[in-house]
Design an enzyme around this catalytic site. Structure first.
Site, PDB file in Angstrom:
ATOM      1  N   GLY A  12       7.983  21.399  24.020  1.00 28.43           N
ATOM      2  CA  GLY A  12       6.894  20.496  24.386  1.00 28.43           C
ATOM      3  C   GLY A  12       6.097  19.999  23.214  1.00 28.43           C
ATOM      4  CE  LYS A  43       2.621  15.584  24.629  1.00 25.66           C
ATOM      5  NZ  LYS A  43       2.925  16.713  25.503  1.00 25.66           N
ATOM      6  CG  ASP A 119       0.336  16.909  27.877  1.00 21.60           C
ATOM      7  OD1 ASP A 119       1.089  16.246  28.617  1.00 21.60           O
ATOM      8  OD2 ASP A 119       0.711  17.397  26.795  1.00 21.60           O
ATOM      9  CG  ASP A 120      -2.164  15.665  24.169  1.00 24.99           C
ATOM     10  OD1 ASP A 120      -3.128  16.307  24.614  1.00 24.99           O
ATOM     11  OD2 ASP A 120      -1.427  16.085  23.263  1.00 24.99           O
ATOM     12  CG  ASP A 227       2.911  20.304  17.831  1.00 21.56           C
ATOM     13  OD1 ASP A 227       1.928  21.056  17.747  1.00 21.56           O
ATOM     14  OD2 ASP A 227       3.192  19.672  18.872  1.00 21.56           O
ATOM     15  CG  ASN A 255       4.803  23.651  23.012  1.00 22.36           C
ATOM     16  OD1 ASN A 255       5.945  23.256  22.814  1.00 22.36           O
ATOM     17  ND2 ASN A 255       3.730  22.985  22.589  1.00 22.36           N
TER      18      ASN A 255
END
Ligand code: GDL
Length: 426
Positions: A12, A43, A119-120, A227, A255
């Site tokens: 993720g 992503k 999300d985000d 990340d 994740n």
């Protein structure tokens, strides 16, 4: 054997997705350790997020089909996630159709479990209304996938996916309340804890969010994620979550680090935590994980690596904002070495200690260079070289102190490295 109904890994993160071969190795390890679920949510798979409306082109669709088969052969449940939230327009009929069609197109590849991620993405001015739209979108997808009733998992990632994003707070968030009341009970809600990356998650914090969303949340755990910084890799154990937390959640998915190979300690330790007896500690779990990992470093007899060497490496690259004890010791010694108050004799013995630490790291590096697991070498190489170089720099600086190298202690690096040293103590 799995110890929680949903336990495993989320791909993720932002950045380069794993390859089919990497995922295959992951599934092998998951099966061996008792991790049962893999959530496909990279992503930067274009068709997962940016171009969520588009069906997968033939070659990519074939890869997904093969991935499902690979997971199935390893007894791993594959959950496919779509992240349409950047520009999904729920009022637009074409978008509703595109959403349902995309899920159904993926279902035809053999996928049986699904997830919708919000999300985000930007918040709407009225967050409760945003939640109601997301609920409607989820139910729309459920009905398209399973007209006769939900037959697989549906995992939902909220826009307020951790306490620090909940407004005004978890217990009082209109957004979370609308989700809790609106989403069918068969839908699991993902949650990352108090923060996006939560060093600690208390049982109380989980019970609070469970009350708000009317079900036990499913942990999306970013503890080992890497990340968000070049300087990070997390080789520490699963930690900061009391054992009692297990009873309060619907499951745990980690994740982890973008590089796949260095995920052995964290993922092994997650599996170990899930099945742990009351005397479990993160430290003993790390020991077990490193014993499992060590053979990967021991393929070449001429380059032996000990558990102690590997432990130092794990402690150097431990957990968010935290070094392991051996790395704390190296840092303490390094601080004394550069301290002008330190006498020459003491400095000499401190330098010897630093040299010993460097030898250990170099041993690990040489073993990897000589060994067959090139991915493990490539994944760890930059981090190990970085530490060795900085130790070298300190040692050269310390031995030439007062002589001809006034630059030796100056920080080198990119703008980000310089910014990193500003506004904080260390
Ligand atoms: C996030 C992202 C995730 C990312 C992680 C760490 C969630 C739900 N979403 O916010 O994709 O990898 O932070 O940077 O965690």
């Amino acid at each position: 054997m799995s110890t929680m109904p949903v336990l495993g890994v989320i791909e993720g993160f932002y950045g380069r997705p794993w390859t089919a071969a990497q995922r295959g190795r992951l599934f092998e390890r998951m099966a061996a350790w008792g991790l049962n679920t893999y959530l496909y949510a990279p992503k930067d798979d274009r068709w997962h997020r940016q171009e969520w409306r588009e069906a997968y082109p033939a070659a990519e669709a074939e890869s997904l089909r093969a991935l499902v088969e690979d997971a199935r052969q390893h007894g791993v449940r594959l959950v496919y996630a779509l992240a349409p939230g950047l520009d999904l327009d729920w009022a637009n009929g074409a978008d509703r159709r595109a959403l349902a069609q995309k899920f159904v197109s993926v279902q035809r590849l053999g996928i049986e479990h699904f997830s919708l991620l919000f999300d985000d993405i930007p918040y709407a001015p009225d967050r409760a209304a945003q939640a109601r739209e997301q609920v409607a979108a989820t139910h729309h997808v459920l009905d398209a996938l399973w007209p006769d009733g939900q037959a697989g998992l549906m995992l939902f990632c909220p826009t307020e996916y951790c306490a620090e994003r909940a407004r005004p707070g978890v217990a009082s968030s209109p957004y979370l309340r609308a989700l809790g009341e609106g989403l069918r009970p068969s839908v699991d809600i993902l949650w990352t804890g108090p923060q996006v990356v939560s060093p600690e998650i208390s049982v109380q914090s989980i019970l609070e969010v469970n009350r708000a969303v009317c079900r036990p949340v499913l942990l999306w755990d970013n503890l080992h994620a890497s990340d968000y910084s070049l300087h990070r890799l997390h080789l520490g154990p699963y930690a900061g979550r009391p054992l009692d937390l297990r009873a309060g959640v619907a499951g745990i998915l980690s994740n982890p680090n973008n590089p796949l190979e260095p995920n052995t300690p964290g993922l092994f330790s997650l599996a170990d935590y899930a099945g742990a007896a009351p005397d479990w500690t993160p430290e003993t779990s790390l020991d077990r994980a490193l014993e499992v990992w060590l053979p990967e470093f021991m393929a070449v007899p001429a380059h032996p690596v000990t558990l102690e060497d590997l432990r130092l490496v794990a402690h150097m690259l431990y957990l968010p904002g935290q070094l392991g004890p051996q790395a704390v010791r190296v840092l303490t010694v390094a601080r004394q070495v550069v301290d002008l108050q330190t006498g020459a004799e003491q400095r000499a013995s401190l330098l010897e200690e630093l040299r010993a630490a460097r030898r250990r790291v170099v041993r690990v590096l040489r073993a990897l260079e000589a060994g067959p697991n090139r991915d493990l070498l490539f994944d760890l190489h930059p981090y190990l070289v970085d530490v060795v170089e900085e130790l070298n720099r300190l040692m050269v600086g310390a031995t030439q102190r007062g002589e001809d190298d006034p630059e030796a202690f100056l920080y080198r690096g990119s703008l980000a490295d310089h910014l990193m040293t500003l506004g904080r103590e260390n």
